[in-house]
Design a protein around this motif. Structure first.
Motif, PDB file in Angstrom:
ATOM      1  N   PHE A 235      40.690 -98.532 -15.221  1.00  0.00           N
ATOM      2  CA  PHE A 235      40.219 -98.265 -13.857  1.00  0.00           C
ATOM      3  C   PHE A 235      38.754 -98.678 -13.767  1.00  0.00           C
ATOM      4  CE2 PHE A 235      37.759 -95.437 -11.110  1.00  0.00           C
ATOM      5  CZ  PHE A 235      38.360 -95.673  -9.888  1.00  0.00           C
TER       6      PHE A 235
ATOM      7  N   LEU B  76      48.119 -92.293  -5.854  1.00  0.00           N
ATOM      8  CA  LEU B  76      47.761 -92.833  -7.168  1.00  0.00           C
ATOM      9  C   LEU B  76      48.960 -93.457  -7.886  1.00  0.00           C
ATOM     10  CD1 LEU B  76      45.705 -93.185  -9.483  1.00  0.00           C
ATOM     11  CD2 LEU B  76      46.239 -90.847 -10.206  1.00  0.00           C
TER      12      LEU B  76
ATOM     13  N   TYR C 200      39.589 -96.029  -2.222  1.00  0.00           N
ATOM     14  CA  TYR C 200      39.338 -94.818  -3.006  1.00  0.00           C
ATOM     15  C   TYR C 200      40.033 -93.613  -2.366  1.00  0.00           C
ATOM     16  CZ  TYR C 200      36.173 -90.943  -4.634  1.00  0.00           C
ATOM     17  OH  TYR C 200      35.626 -89.780  -5.101  1.00  0.00           O
ATOM     18  N   TYR C 201      39.768 -93.344  -1.086  1.00  0.00           N
ATOM     19  CA  TYR C 201      40.342 -92.171  -0.428  1.00  0.00           C
ATOM     20  C   TYR C 201      40.458 -92.431   1.063  1.00  0.00           C
ATOM     21  CZ  TYR C 201      35.624 -91.252   1.238  1.00  0.00           C
ATOM     22  OH  TYR C 201      34.416 -91.369   1.854  1.00  0.00           O
TER      23      TYR C 201
ATOM     24  N   TYR D 150      41.520 -90.847 -12.260  1.00  0.00           N
ATOM     25  CA  TYR D 150      42.202 -92.130 -12.041  1.00  0.00           C
ATOM     26  C   TYR D 150      42.168 -92.960 -13.326  1.00  0.00           C
ATOM     27  CZ  TYR D 150      40.914 -90.688  -7.277  1.00  0.00           C
ATOM     28  OH  TYR D 150      40.700 -89.970  -6.133  1.00  0.00           O
TER      29      TYR D 150
ATOM     30  N   VAL E 193      49.928 -96.828  -6.368  1.00  0.00           N
ATOM     31  CA  VAL E 193      48.904 -97.827  -6.684  1.00  0.00           C
ATOM     32  C   VAL E 193      49.080 -98.336  -8.118  1.00  0.00           C
ATOM     33  CG1 VAL E 193      46.424 -98.144  -7.108  1.00  0.00           C
ATOM     34  CG2 VAL E 193      47.204 -97.045  -4.996  1.00  0.00           C
ATOM     35  N   LEU E 194      49.307 -97.421  -9.047  1.00  0.00           N
ATOM     36  CA  LEU E 194      49.460 -97.816 -10.447  1.00  0.00           C
ATOM     37  C   LEU E 194      50.805 -98.498 -10.698  1.00  0.00           C
ATOM     38  CD1 LEU E 194      47.884 -94.746 -12.283  1.00  0.00           C
ATOM     39  CD2 LEU E 194      46.816 -96.931 -11.682  1.00  0.00           C
TER      40      LEU E 194
ATOM     41  N   THR F 279      45.711 -95.519  -1.265  1.00  0.00           N
ATOM     42  CA  THR F 279      44.438 -95.289  -1.944  1.00  0.00           C
ATOM     43  C   THR F 279      44.699 -94.536  -3.242  1.00  0.00           C
ATOM     44  OG1 THR F 279      44.107 -93.159  -0.860  1.00  0.00           O
ATOM     45  CG2 THR F 279      43.186 -95.094   0.268  1.00  0.00           C
ATOM     46  N   PHE F 280      43.688 -94.530  -4.106  1.00  0.00           N
ATOM     47  CA  PHE F 280      43.801 -93.775  -5.358  1.00  0.00           C
ATOM     48  C   PHE F 280      43.978 -92.286  -5.081  1.00  0.00           C
ATOM     49  CE2 PHE F 280      41.870 -97.638  -7.005  1.00  0.00           C
ATOM     50  CZ  PHE F 280      42.522 -97.799  -8.216  1.00  0.00           C
TER      51      PHE F 280
ATOM     52  N   THR G 261      38.451-100.020  -7.465  1.00  0.00           N
ATOM     53  CA  THR G 261      38.082 -99.834  -6.068  1.00  0.00           C
ATOM     54  C   THR G 261      36.697-100.412  -5.813  1.00  0.00           C
ATOM     55  OG1 THR G 261      37.869 -98.221  -4.281  1.00  0.00           O
ATOM     56  CG2 THR G 261      37.063 -97.525  -6.448  1.00  0.00           C
TER      57      THR G 261
ATOM     58  N   ALA H  58      45.328 -94.473 -15.333  1.00  0.00           N
ATOM     59  CA  ALA H  58      45.439 -95.912 -15.586  1.00  0.00           C
ATOM     60  C   ALA H  58      45.563 -96.196 -17.077  1.00  0.00           C
ATOM     61  CB  ALA H  58      44.224 -96.639 -15.011  1.00  0.00           C
TER      62      ALA H  58
END
Length: 308
Positions: free
Chosen positions: A158, A106, A92-93, A147, A109-110, A101-102, A123, A151
């Protein structure tokens, strides 16, 4: 509790249709992290194909000592073994601005999730980034909505995966269950939930009374039945009841414990339009032997029949 073989034999006596919808059995690869790191994804996917799995949920895209692999190779490997990559757990963070992490990265990750063809990206971190007050969880819900919107713009959902602490109470308002804040403050079109059924029942054991001792019972299944569209994914994890344990259960292979999966999965899949709407991932955080866990859990879940 019944042994796995006795439970399987008993369940198999049912004359109804299989509880498990076709094509919907997955596994969270965290359960097999020892095999992925030593053997690589290929041999692990080959075993999962033999055991009758349809889907995989990632917990990282690297192979440890087994060597480097690209996302394109990973996607191809899964498909070659008839496995659909359905989701992935990402942090997450972090305090590290470069963290995967998101909150920190972000877009990356995507990008990776999209490269793997994932329909869900989520997450397993609890929404405790800002604390355990109602307002702290409202702030985390805003993060999750952000997020979720990003997504959704890429055709993905998400999701957040629970442990037991999500069912605890707000420190500034002990009448309020934090999980209820999460559900209320996140946009149902942007933020989805992956219920870890084992941890939800641990939450039931730990948090069925408020801090002042007043009863506050809840049934995990009812959360799903009230909002089934919010739960595309589940973790199917079992536990043997043990009230002397602070968590109320000891984790087991699926089929060896006391969670009634025939009841739970049937209740969800019998809802109109929901037979094929959910994905069921077997999981064990620390299996005694991970391939054995994967094989036995698949056999048990495939044996379950609905009551007529």
């Amino acid at each position: 509790p019944a042994t796995a073989s006795a439970a399987t034999a008993s369940a198999a006596k049912g004359r109804g249709r299989p509880v498990l919808p076709p094509g919907r059995l997955g596994i969270q690869l965290y359960s097999l992290r020892d095999k992925v790191s030593t053997l690589g994804f290929g041999p692990v996917f080959a075993e999962l194909e033999r055991y009758g799995y349809d889907e995989v949920e990632f917990a990282g895209y690297t192979q440890g000592s087994a060597g480097a692999i690209t996302l394109a190779q990973l996607k191809r490997l899964a498909r070659n073994h008839g496995l659909n990559p359905i989701g992935s757990h990402v942090g997450y963070y972090s305090d590290d601005p470069g963290a995967y992490t998101f909150a920190q990265n972000l877009t990356k990750v995507l990008d990776d999730a999209q490269a793997l063809g994932l329909k869900h990206i989520g997450t397993a971190a609890g929404p405790f980034r800002y604390g355990s007050t109602v307002d702290a969880w409202k702030r985390a819900a805003e993060d999750f909505n952000t997020y979720g919107a990003a997504a959704r713009a890429r055709g993905m959902k998400f999701y957040q995966h629970n442990h037991s602490e999500e069912f605890s109470f707000a420190t500034d308002n002990p009448k309020v269950r934090l999980y209820d804040v999460l559900l209320k403050e996140t946009d149902p079109d942007l933020v989805y939930l992956e219920m870890d059924i084992y941890w939800a029942y641990v939450g039931q054991f730990r948090f069925s009374k408020r801090p002042d001792g007043r009863p506050a019972p809840f049934e995990p299944l009812n959360y799903v039945l009230r909002q089934p569209d919010r739960y595309p994914l589940f973790h199917v994890k079992d536990g043997e009841s043990d009230p002397s344990n602070p968590y109320g259960y000891r984790m087991t292979d699926v089929g060896d414990g006391d969670i009634d999966y025939r009841r739970f999965i049937s209740a969800v899949t019998r809802l109109r339009g929901h037979r094929m709407a959910h994905h069921w991932q077997a999981e064990h955080d620390n299996p005694a032997e991970s391939f054995t866990f994967a094989r036995r859990s698949s056999a048990h879940l495939h044996s379950l029949k609905e009551k007529c």
